[in-house]
Design an enzyme around this catalytic site. Sequence first.
Site, PDB file in Angstrom:
ATOM      1  N   LYS A 173      90.694  44.655 196.688  1.00  0.00           N
ATOM      2  CA  LYS A 173      89.776  44.906 195.577  1.00  0.00           C
ATOM      3  C   LYS A 173      88.980  43.650 195.219  1.00  0.00           C
ATOM      4  O   LYS A 173      87.831  43.739 194.785  1.00  0.00           O
ATOM      5  CB  LYS A 173      90.531  45.427 194.346  1.00  0.00           C
ATOM      6  CG  LYS A 173      91.533  46.544 194.656  1.00  0.00           C
ATOM      7  CD  LYS A 173      91.010  47.612 195.587  1.00  0.00           C
ATOM      8  CE  LYS A 173      92.145  48.405 196.209  1.00  0.00           C
ATOM      9  NZ  LYS A 173      91.709  49.228 197.350  1.00  0.00           N
ATOM     10  N   ASP A 193      87.142  52.760 196.036  1.00  0.00           N
ATOM     11  CA  ASP A 193      88.385  53.337 195.523  1.00  0.00           C
ATOM     12  C   ASP A 193      89.123  52.333 194.643  1.00  0.00           C
ATOM     13  O   ASP A 193      88.900  51.118 194.721  1.00  0.00           O
ATOM     14  CB  ASP A 193      89.271  53.760 196.697  1.00  0.00           C
ATOM     15  CG  ASP A 193      90.418  54.670 196.268  1.00  0.00           C
ATOM     16  OD1 ASP A 193      90.397  55.173 195.125  1.00  0.00           O
ATOM     17  OD2 ASP A 193      91.335  54.883 197.078  1.00  0.00           O
ATOM     18  N   ASN A 194      90.014  52.856 193.799  1.00  0.00           N
ATOM     19  CA  ASN A 194      90.939  52.038 192.987  1.00  0.00           C
ATOM     20  C   ASN A 194      90.233  51.076 192.033  1.00  0.00           C
ATOM     21  O   ASN A 194      90.711  49.965 191.792  1.00  0.00           O
ATOM     22  CB  ASN A 194      91.888  51.234 193.879  1.00  0.00           C
ATOM     23  CG  ASN A 194      92.672  52.092 194.853  1.00  0.00           C
ATOM     24  OD1 ASN A 194      92.604  51.893 196.052  1.00  0.00           O
ATOM     25  ND2 ASN A 194      93.424  53.057 194.339  1.00  0.00           N
ATOM     26  N   GLU A 224      96.545  57.767 194.105  1.00  0.00           N
ATOM     27  CA  GLU A 224      97.024  58.621 195.183  1.00  0.00           C
ATOM     28  C   GLU A 224      98.535  58.805 195.115  1.00  0.00           C
ATOM     29  O   GLU A 224      99.287  57.839 195.041  1.00  0.00           O
ATOM     30  CB  GLU A 224      96.636  58.039 196.549  1.00  0.00           C
ATOM     31  CG  GLU A 224      96.998  56.586 196.788  1.00  0.00           C
ATOM     32  CD  GLU A 224      95.952  55.601 196.314  1.00  0.00           C
ATOM     33  OE1 GLU A 224      96.054  54.428 196.704  1.00  0.00           O
ATOM     34  OE2 GLU A 224      95.041  55.998 195.555  1.00  0.00           O
ATOM     35  N   ASP A 228      87.806  50.472 200.611  1.00  0.00           N
ATOM     36  CA  ASP A 228      89.198  50.695 200.208  1.00  0.00           C
ATOM     37  C   ASP A 228      90.076  49.594 200.808  1.00  0.00           C
ATOM     38  O   ASP A 228      91.149  49.852 201.327  1.00  0.00           O
ATOM     39  CB  ASP A 228      89.684  52.074 200.669  1.00  0.00           C
ATOM     40  CG  ASP A 228      90.965  52.502 199.950  1.00  0.00           C
ATOM     41  OD1 ASP A 228      91.336  51.843 198.952  1.00  0.00           O
ATOM     42  OD2 ASP A 228      91.599  53.478 200.381  1.00  0.00           O
TER      43      ASP A 228
END
Length: 259
Positions: free
Chosen positions: A186, A211-212, A241, A183
């Site tokens: 990216k 994540d993401n 989120e 996380d």
Amino acid sequence: MVSAAVALAFVPLLLSLLLRYRHHAALLCRAALAPWLRERLGGAPREQRALRFVLAHAAPGDPRHVLRTLDRWSEAREHLSSVGPRKGRILERLLRERAPLAVLELGTYCGYATVLLAQGLPPGARLYTVEMDPRHAAVAEKVIRLAGFDERTVELIVGRSEEVIPRLREKHGLRKADFVFMDHWKRCYLRDLQLLEAHDLLAEGATVLADNVIFPGAPHFLQYAKTCGKYRCKVHRTSLEYFRAIPDGVAELTYAGPR
């Protein structure tokens, strides 16, 4: 007259774009513009403001209360780029199913996911968490210890992931990770996954969560995970989120070993 007519012709398009991306505009204001303005006016960084709120309102030694307090801050005050409660439930479920003994987190930030991971560890497990920004690491350290986790359970490593990963075995004693949570930046996901492979730090059958992967997105990472033949890959569709109207996802990779 012609220029005015042309400008008026774009009004419906602009209104349509504003309506369609109103949630993204709200995210931009809460996550970037408002904190930037507060800091320019002499305020402390938002992470420090969030820490003061947690220290004032969270119950020491109660991980879930610490997480709820961070949620209160992010929902009502300023956005923190933490995993949040909805995606956190995915993380908790997979952690419970896998019961890993060696967990690696890349991107500690303010310590939200670190606390979430630490509270779900089986007895004797250890969590290594890596944060490149010393200011964020200082906040995370206080949050993690406030939640009741000491250095024997959670080791916080400050440094750039591409420099830390090659030293994890020799300097920090991590032989192989059973569970990895990404996380951080990216654009670093693919590079760091390949670094973990190159240094033989993934146990066979290890779970890698990222994540993401939809917003802001990690397309090269996903393409590699799906096509390299080393992983079984699925994406858990959810939302960003604290912004349910913005689609997002968590990638779950299961490492099958080198090919």
